[in-house]
Design an enzyme around this catalytic site. Structure first.
Site, short mmCIF file in Angstrom:
data_model
loop_
_atom_site.label_atom_id
_atom_site.label_comp_id
_atom_site.label_asym_id
_atom_site.label_seq_id
_atom_site.Cartn_x
_atom_site.Cartn_y
_atom_site.Cartn_z
N GLU A 40 0.93 -1.23 0.03
CA GLU A 40 0.08 -0.09 -0.02
C GLU A 40 0.88 1.35 0.03
OE1 GLU A 40 -2.76 0.16 3.22
OE2 GLU A 40 -2.83 2.37 3.04
N ARG A 44 0.44 10.37 0.66
CA ARG A 44 0.75 11.60 1.33
C ARG A 44 1.96 12.12 0.87
NH1 ARG A 44 0.43 8.15 6.92
NH2 ARG A 44 -1.43 7.03 6.41
N THR A 68 -4.44 5.87 2.01
CA THR A 68 -4.86 7.62 2.52
C THR A 68 -5.56 8.03 1.38
OG1 THR A 68 -2.54 7.45 3.28
CG2 THR A 68 -4.00 9.26 3.41
N LYS A 128 -10.92 -1.97 6.62
CA LYS A 128 -9.76 -1.43 7.45
C LYS A 128 -10.27 -1.12 8.65
CE LYS A 128 -6.44 2.26 7.40
NZ LYS A 128 -4.97 2.54 6.85
C1 3PG Z 1 -1.45 4.33 8.09
O1 3PG Z 1 -2.42 4.18 7.25
O2 3PG Z 1 -0.88 5.30 8.17
C2 3PG Z 1 -1.40 3.17 8.96
O3 3PG Z 1 -2.29 3.38 9.96
C3 3PG Z 1 0.06 3.08 9.33
O4 3PG Z 1 0.26 3.00 10.72
P1 3PG Z 1 1.52 2.91 11.53
O5 3PG Z 1 2.55 3.86 10.92
O6 3PG Z 1 1.07 2.84 13.01
O7 3PG Z 1 1.86 1.23 11.18
#
Ligand code: 3PG
Length: 206
Positions: A40, A44, A68, A128
């Protein structure tokens, strides 16, 4: 592929933040070689869509998706870039419609029973669970499984090798997601051996 199948491809979905699209292909290869083919790439950074395009084109064994996804146009742009699936931290009717319109499997984010039931009404059974640790962790997720056993989750947010197995032991968890596979320093320095080792450890979970 439907979203439910996505949860069965690997025990862990690496959540990747890429500042440099040049790193996308070697990073994806290291994850695949370690045994984690589902990747994934979060929207961002400005290079996220280019990274998705490169991985889709150059790493055929990877199943690369966009994370995201928060605006309808994110869904459209991700699909156009070559994403094979979409992940959102939460969901609205507009966002859901945009994700459906791409024809791609998607994992909409939920953190409450009401949000999960709203998606279930539309036939969505893979979601999710975000932010997993902050929202209540394994105890909370196990509790959701009582009244809503037909839903399978990919919990994400605060998951690490320390607690991943506890999540994976739950009946309503298909796989977990997390950013620990791709430490910022390793990605910056191109330490793909470390990424491969972390992926191999994660692939052996469950
Ligand atoms: C995200 O979508 O940012 C995930 O939740 C990643 O979370 P983490 O950095 O705590 O693994």
């Amino acid at each position: 592929m439907i979203a439910d199948d996505l949860l069965d491809l690997a025990p862990v979905i690496p959540v990747v933040v890429l500042d440099d699209a040049e790193a996308a292909v070697p990073l994806a290869r290291a994850l695949v070689e370690g045994g984690l083919p589902v990747i994934e790439v979060t929207l961002r950074t400005p290079s996220a869509l280019a990274a998705i395009t490169r991985i889709a084109a150059e790493v055929p064994d990877a199943v690369v998706g966009a994370g995201t996804v928060v605006r309808p146009e994110d869904a459209e742009r991700s699909a156009a870039a070559g994403a094979k699936f979409l992940v959102s931290p939460g969901c609205t009717a507009r966002l859901q419609a945009a994700m459906v319109a791409t024809g791609l499997p998607f994992l909409p984010g939920v953190a409450t029973a009401s949000e999960a039931i709203a998606l279930l009404e539309d036939g969505i059974t893979a979601m999710k669970f975000f932010p997993a640790e902050a929202a209540g962790g394994t105890a909370y997720l196990k509790s959701l499984g009582g009244p809503l056993p037909q839903i399978r989750f990919c919990p994400t947010g605060g998951i690490s090798p320390r607690n991943a197995e506890e999540y994976l032991a739950l009946k309503n968890v298909g796989c977990v997601g997390g950013s620990w596979l791709t430490p910022v320093d390793a990605v910056r320095d191109g330490d793909w051996n470390l990424v491969r080792e972390l992926a191999a450890e994660a692939a052996a979970l469950r």
